[in-house]
Design a protein around this motif. Structure first.
Motif, PDB file in Angstrom:
ATOM      1  N   TRP A   1       0.821  -1.205   0.000  1.00  0.00           N
ATOM      2  CA  TRP A   1       0.000   0.000   0.000  1.00  0.00           C
ATOM      3  C   TRP A   1       0.864   1.268   0.000  1.00  0.00           C
ATOM      4  O   TRP A   1       0.460   2.299  -0.546  1.00  0.00           O
ATOM      5  CB  TRP A   1      -0.955  -0.009   1.185  1.00  0.00           C
ATOM      6  CG  TRP A   1      -2.022  -1.054   1.050  1.00  0.00           C
ATOM      7  CD1 TRP A   1      -2.033  -2.291   1.624  1.00  0.00           C
ATOM      8  CD2 TRP A   1      -3.212  -0.974   0.264  1.00  0.00           C
ATOM      9  NE1 TRP A   1      -3.152  -2.989   1.252  1.00  0.00           N
ATOM     10  CE2 TRP A   1      -3.900  -2.203   0.416  1.00  0.00           C
ATOM     11  CE3 TRP A   1      -3.765   0.009  -0.544  1.00  0.00           C
ATOM     12  CZ2 TRP A   1      -5.103  -2.461  -0.217  1.00  0.00           C
ATOM     13  CZ3 TRP A   1      -4.971  -0.244  -1.172  1.00  0.00           C
ATOM     14  CH2 TRP A   1      -5.634  -1.460  -1.007  1.00  0.00           C
ATOM     15  N   SER A   2       2.035   1.193   0.578  1.00  0.00           N
ATOM     16  CA  SER A   2       2.952   2.333   0.517  1.00  0.00           C
ATOM     17  C   SER A   2       3.429   2.562  -0.912  1.00  0.00           C
ATOM     18  O   SER A   2       3.641   3.701  -1.333  1.00  0.00           O
ATOM     19  CB  SER A   2       4.155   2.108   1.440  1.00  0.00           C
ATOM     20  OG  SER A   2       3.748   2.071   2.792  1.00  0.00           O
ATOM     21  N   LEU A   3       3.601   1.476  -1.667  1.00  0.00           N
ATOM     22  CA  LEU A   3       3.975   1.617  -3.077  1.00  0.00           C
ATOM     23  C   LEU A   3       2.857   2.296  -3.864  1.00  0.00           C
ATOM     24  O   LEU A   3       3.114   3.175  -4.701  1.00  0.00           O
ATOM     25  CB  LEU A   3       4.277   0.233  -3.672  1.00  0.00           C
ATOM     26  CG  LEU A   3       4.665   0.210  -5.148  1.00  0.00           C
ATOM     27  CD1 LEU A   3       5.941   1.007  -5.386  1.00  0.00           C
ATOM     28  CD2 LEU A   3       4.851  -1.234  -5.630  1.00  0.00           C
ATOM     29  N   LEU A   4       1.606   1.909  -3.579  1.00  0.00           N
ATOM     30  CA  LEU A   4       0.475   2.576  -4.240  1.00  0.00           C
ATOM     31  C   LEU A   4       0.423   4.058  -3.872  1.00  0.00           C
ATOM     32  O   LEU A   4       0.106   4.903  -4.718  1.00  0.00           O
ATOM     33  CB  LEU A   4      -0.838   1.895  -3.848  1.00  0.00           C
ATOM     34  CG  LEU A   4      -1.103   0.491  -4.388  1.00  0.00           C
ATOM     35  CD1 LEU A   4      -2.515   0.053  -4.028  1.00  0.00           C
ATOM     36  CD2 LEU A   4      -0.909   0.444  -5.894  1.00  0.00           C
ATOM     37  N   ALA A   5       0.729   4.365  -2.623  1.00  0.00           N
ATOM     38  CA  ALA A   5       0.745   5.770  -2.200  1.00  0.00           C
ATOM     39  C   ALA A   5       1.804   6.547  -2.970  1.00  0.00           C
ATOM     40  O   ALA A   5       1.578   7.699  -3.376  1.00  0.00           O
ATOM     41  CB  ALA A   5       1.008   5.862  -0.695  1.00  0.00           C
ATOM     42  N   ALA A   6       2.960   5.937  -3.186  1.00  0.00           N
ATOM     43  CA  ALA A   6       4.024   6.606  -3.944  1.00  0.00           C
ATOM     44  C   ALA A   6       3.583   6.868  -5.380  1.00  0.00           C
ATOM     45  O   ALA A   6       3.838   7.943  -5.937  1.00  0.00           O
ATOM     46  CB  ALA A   6       5.292   5.749  -3.923  1.00  0.00           C
ATOM     47  N   VAL A   7       2.894   5.891  -5.981  1.00  0.00           N
ATOM     48  CA  VAL A   7       2.381   6.083  -7.343  1.00  0.00           C
ATOM     49  C   VAL A   7       1.360   7.221  -7.362  1.00  0.00           C
ATOM     50  O   VAL A   7       1.342   8.056  -8.283  1.00  0.00           O
ATOM     51  CB  VAL A   7       1.751   4.777  -7.874  1.00  0.00           C
ATOM     52  CG1 VAL A   7       1.072   5.015  -9.220  1.00  0.00           C
ATOM     53  CG2 VAL A   7       2.820   3.699  -8.011  1.00  0.00           C
ATOM     54  N   GLY A   8       0.514   7.283  -6.326  1.00  0.00           N
ATOM     55  CA  GLY A   8      -0.470   8.364  -6.252  1.00  0.00           C
ATOM     56  C   GLY A   8       0.179   9.732  -6.152  1.00  0.00           C
ATOM     57  O   GLY A   8      -0.259  10.695  -6.796  1.00  0.00           O
ATOM     58  N   ILE A   9       1.236   9.839  -5.354  1.00  0.00           N
ATOM     59  CA  ILE A   9       1.951  11.111  -5.232  1.00  0.00           C
ATOM     60  C   ILE A   9       2.533  11.513  -6.580  1.00  0.00           C
ATOM     61  O   ILE A   9       2.459  12.678  -6.996  1.00  0.00           O
ATOM     62  CB  ILE A   9       3.068  11.000  -4.179  1.00  0.00           C
ATOM     63  CG1 ILE A   9       2.478  10.827  -2.780  1.00  0.00           C
ATOM     64  CG2 ILE A   9       3.963  12.240  -4.201  1.00  0.00           C
ATOM     65  CD1 ILE A   9       3.516  10.567  -1.709  1.00  0.00           C
ATOM     66  N   PHE A  10       3.113  10.546  -7.303  1.00  0.00           N
ATOM     67  CA  PHE A  10       3.754  10.845  -8.579  1.00  0.00           C
ATOM     68  C   PHE A  10       2.744  11.306  -9.625  1.00  0.00           C
ATOM     69  O   PHE A  10       2.934  12.340 -10.281  1.00  0.00           O
ATOM     70  CB  PHE A  10       4.491   9.595  -9.078  1.00  0.00           C
ATOM     71  CG  PHE A  10       5.299   9.828 -10.324  1.00  0.00           C
ATOM     72  CD1 PHE A  10       6.625  10.217 -10.234  1.00  0.00           C
ATOM     73  CD2 PHE A  10       4.739   9.648 -11.578  1.00  0.00           C
ATOM     74  CE1 PHE A  10       7.371  10.434 -11.385  1.00  0.00           C
ATOM     75  CE2 PHE A  10       5.473   9.871 -12.734  1.00  0.00           C
ATOM     76  CZ  PHE A  10       6.797  10.261 -12.637  1.00  0.00           C
ATOM     77  N   VAL A  11       1.645  10.528  -9.770  1.00  0.00           N
ATOM     78  CA  VAL A  11       0.689  10.816 -10.843  1.00  0.00           C
ATOM     79  C   VAL A  11      -0.210  11.999 -10.487  1.00  0.00           C
ATOM     80  O   VAL A  11      -0.290  12.984 -11.226  1.00  0.00           O
ATOM     81  CB  VAL A  11      -0.158   9.564 -11.160  1.00  0.00           C
ATOM     82  CG1 VAL A  11      -1.226   9.894 -12.204  1.00  0.00           C
ATOM     83  CG2 VAL A  11       0.738   8.440 -11.645  1.00  0.00           C
ATOM     84  N   MET A  12      -0.908  11.905  -9.350  1.00  0.00           N
ATOM     85  CA  MET A  12      -1.890  12.922  -8.995  1.00  0.00           C
ATOM     86  C   MET A  12      -1.248  14.219  -8.542  1.00  0.00           C
ATOM     87  O   MET A  12      -1.812  15.303  -8.750  1.00  0.00           O
ATOM     88  CB  MET A  12      -2.814  12.395  -7.901  1.00  0.00           C
ATOM     89  CG  MET A  12      -3.642  11.193  -8.320  1.00  0.00           C
ATOM     90  SD  MET A  12      -4.763  10.664  -7.009  1.00  0.00           S
ATOM     91  CE  MET A  12      -5.803  12.120  -6.856  1.00  0.00           C
ATOM     92  N   GLY A  13      -0.117  14.134  -7.896  1.00  0.00           N
ATOM     93  CA  GLY A  13       0.534  15.350  -7.418  1.00  0.00           C
ATOM     94  C   GLY A  13       1.568  15.886  -8.375  1.00  0.00           C
ATOM     95  O   GLY A  13       1.457  16.992  -8.901  1.00  0.00           O
ATOM     96  N   GLY A  14       2.602  15.087  -8.652  1.00  0.00           N
ATOM     97  CA  GLY A  14       3.723  15.559  -9.458  1.00  0.00           C
ATOM     98  C   GLY A  14       3.347  15.884 -10.882  1.00  0.00           C
ATOM     99  O   GLY A  14       3.623  16.985 -11.377  1.00  0.00           O
ATOM    100  N   CYS A  15       2.703  14.932 -11.583  1.00  0.00           N
ATOM    101  CA  CYS A  15       2.375  15.156 -12.994  1.00  0.00           C
ATOM    102  C   CYS A  15       1.378  16.310 -13.170  1.00  0.00           C
ATOM    103  O   CYS A  15       1.505  17.127 -14.089  1.00  0.00           O
ATOM    104  CB  CYS A  15       1.824  13.871 -13.612  1.00  0.00           C
ATOM    105  SG  CYS A  15       3.046  12.551 -13.735  1.00  0.00           S
ATOM    106  N   PHE A  16       0.374  16.385 -12.298  1.00  0.00           N
ATOM    107  CA  PHE A  16      -0.605  17.466 -12.404  1.00  0.00           C
ATOM    108  C   PHE A  16       0.052  18.825 -12.174  1.00  0.00           C
ATOM    109  O   PHE A  16      -0.265  19.809 -12.853  1.00  0.00           O
ATOM    110  CB  PHE A  16      -1.739  17.257 -11.399  1.00  0.00           C
ATOM    111  CG  PHE A  16      -2.828  18.282 -11.499  1.00  0.00           C
ATOM    112  CD1 PHE A  16      -3.842  18.153 -12.438  1.00  0.00           C
ATOM    113  CD2 PHE A  16      -2.840  19.395 -10.662  1.00  0.00           C
ATOM    114  CE1 PHE A  16      -4.849  19.112 -12.539  1.00  0.00           C
ATOM    115  CE2 PHE A  16      -3.843  20.354 -10.759  1.00  0.00           C
ATOM    116  CZ  PHE A  16      -4.850  20.210 -11.702  1.00  0.00           C
TER     117      PHE A  16
END
Length: 338
Positions: A88-103
């Motif tokens: 679940w921490s890996l999913l959180a990292a993906v969420g930070i990258f896509v939803m936060g960083g890319c946006f």
């Protein structure tokens, strides 16, 4: 319930409270940033809104990890569910990258094409929202850092992926809000939107870097990272201190969760022990490891007669008939408390 299990449950409870505090703060902040960003048209503020939405979703992931990782071992997962936290921490990292960083990076590019016709009053309101957000994020960060200190400092606290993610998120949020405020103020003073675009790029780059670091750690833990070197050192010292052990041929460890590890050792015993003595010695050594190194939740010992091992090594063979291997009487592969 053992003392170690009690401490782990207490730490999980504190981590859950820390995650809930972070979730509540991020939900309120995300709503305020989104409203402020839509009213002012500020790309930096919208980037921060996306950042807070990503953080809120990640806190939900972490709460799921805390709940699911506490399930007891069963026939399908004999080593327990501790690695749920890593997933679940890996999913959180993906969420930070896509939803936060890319946006945020996308907002920066869009800002460069705007004419920058925002009003002074609108930006003042936006800065007020960001200042409130900075106070809320700072409070959540202080809560997380307080728990980290209570769990033995940064090195020990970082073993818990949920707590590590909250600290990284809140620390990044404080820096990100500071960048957004700086970008908005410079835009107001100079009239050039490039400052806000730069702030969005900075926020996006920061989030991507944090997501990479968190994802890398979670990946290493999921594929079987060795336990802390200090744990290996304590186990090896204990084994080498046993009078019945001639040498420790190999010692392997693997993290099963934030506070649990698997230990597998191959040792050569002194000559002259019969099979019954070997079994008694193996059980006693396992018990000693469990008491001295409570994190060693799963302990496996592979024992060999030192004299026969040397003879086999000299002949280029393997002392299979006299070796207590996985199926023999001295094979010990059960939970460390045995």
């Amino acid at each position: 319930m053992t003392e170690t299990q009690t401490q782990t449950t207490s730490a999980d409870r504190r981590t859950r409270v820390t995650v809930l505090v972070a979730l509540a703060a991020n939900l309120v902040i995300a709503a305020a940033k989104a409203v402020g960003g839509l009213l002012t048209g500020s790309p930096a503020l919208l980037s921060e809104a996306a950042h807070s939405v990503a953080d809120s979703l990640n806190e939900v992931f972490l709460l799921a990890a805390l709940r699911r990782s506490r399930r007891p071992a069963d026939s399908r997962h004999p080593f327990g569910y501790g690695k749920e936290r890593f997933f679940w921490s890996l999913l959180a990292a993906v969420g930070i990258f896509v939803m936060g960083g890319c946006f945020s990076v996308l907002q920066g590019f869009e800002a460069l094409g705007q004419d920058g016709g925002e009003t002074h009053a609108g930006y003042t309101a936006g800065i007020v929202v960001l200042v409130v957000a900075l106070l809320a994020e700072g409070t959540s960060l202080l809560r997380a850092l307080h728990q980290v200190r209570g769990q033995g400092g940064l090195a020990e606290g970082a073993r818990d992926p949920a707590l590590r993610t909250v600290v990284a998120e809140d620390g990044t949020a404080v820096v990100g809000v500071t960048l957004a405020i700086a970008g908005m103020v410079l835009h107001m003073v100079t009239g050039r939107i490039v400052w806000e675009a730069s702030a969005s790029f900075g926020i996006g780059g920061l989030l991507m870097y944090v997501a990479y670091r968190l994802g890398r750690d979670a990946r290493e833990q999921l594929i079987g990272r060795a336990a802390d070197p200090e744990l290996s050192r304590r186990v090896r010292s204990l084994l080498e201190a046993q009078p019945e052990i001639d040498s420790v041929e190999s010692l392997l460890t693997m993290e099963l969760g934030p506070d649990s590890a698997l230990v597998a050792a191959r040792v050569d015993l002194v000559p002259g022990l019969d099979s019954e003595e070997v079994e008694v010695v193996a059980v006693r050594i396992k018990g000693s490891i469990s008491r001295v190194v409570p994190e060693a939740e799963q302990v496996f010992l592979d024992v060999t007669d030192a004299r026969l091992a040397r003879s086999a090594a000299g002949a280029g063979g393997r002392p299979a008939p006299d070796r207590a291997d996985a199926g023999g009487p001295a094979a010990t592969g059960e939970r460390g408390g045995a």
